[in-house]
Design a protein around this motif. Sequence first.
Motif, short mmCIF file in Angstrom:
data_model
loop_
_atom_site.label_atom_id
_atom_site.label_comp_id
_atom_site.label_asym_id
_atom_site.label_seq_id
_atom_site.Cartn_x
_atom_site.Cartn_y
_atom_site.Cartn_z
N UNK A 115 29.90 11.39 9.08
CA UNK A 115 28.86 12.39 9.27
C UNK A 115 27.74 11.73 10.06
N UNK A 116 27.42 12.28 11.23
CA UNK A 116 26.35 11.67 12.03
C UNK A 116 24.98 12.06 11.47
N UNK A 117 23.95 11.43 12.00
CA UNK A 117 22.58 11.65 11.49
C UNK A 117 22.12 13.09 11.65
N UNK A 118 22.57 13.74 12.72
CA UNK A 118 22.18 15.14 12.92
C UNK A 118 22.75 16.01 11.80
N UNK A 119 24.00 15.77 11.41
CA UNK A 119 24.60 16.53 10.32
C UNK A 119 23.89 16.25 9.00
N UNK A 120 23.55 14.99 8.75
CA UNK A 120 22.81 14.63 7.53
C UNK A 120 21.48 15.38 7.49
N UNK A 121 20.74 15.33 8.59
CA UNK A 121 19.44 16.02 8.66
C UNK A 121 19.60 17.52 8.45
N UNK A 122 20.64 18.07 9.05
CA UNK A 122 20.89 19.51 8.94
C UNK A 122 21.16 19.90 7.49
N UNK A 123 22.04 19.16 6.82
CA UNK A 123 22.37 19.47 5.42
C UNK A 123 21.17 19.25 4.50
#
Length: 133
Positions: A115-123
């Motif tokens: 999971x990239x950082x963008x996905x982490x931030x999104x979730x």
Amino acid sequence: MKYYAMILFMFAVASCQTSTVGKKLKGCDSLVITFNHPGTDSVLQSVSTTETKAIQKIAGFLDGKTVTPGSCDFNGNMLFFKAGRQVLPVVFKYSSDNCHEFVFDLDNKIMNTRMDNEAVDFLKSLSGGKNWY
């Protein structure tokens, strides 16, 4: 000149190919994301959407690099649907700094992808109650 044209053609074909996950999720028309109480399977919160762009964006997050499964708790699930039928259930974990991954069964093979950082931030944004990113 023939070789140049053939190389351009091969590059064009390769760039148009969709990943296996992308092919499986193509045409999905709804998505439900659930967030669990820490350390349990009990649902704390859920979010759903029928927005095609949002579904495609989230589906794109699943295409990360394959990783070795981490040993941390799962934080929730994503359920992709097409015409009312579940297409792909996905489990995710993101709360631990060293454990950001998606887990799903793709054609009878368990996949663990980064999971990239963008996905982490999104979730994190969704779990915090924001319905935008």
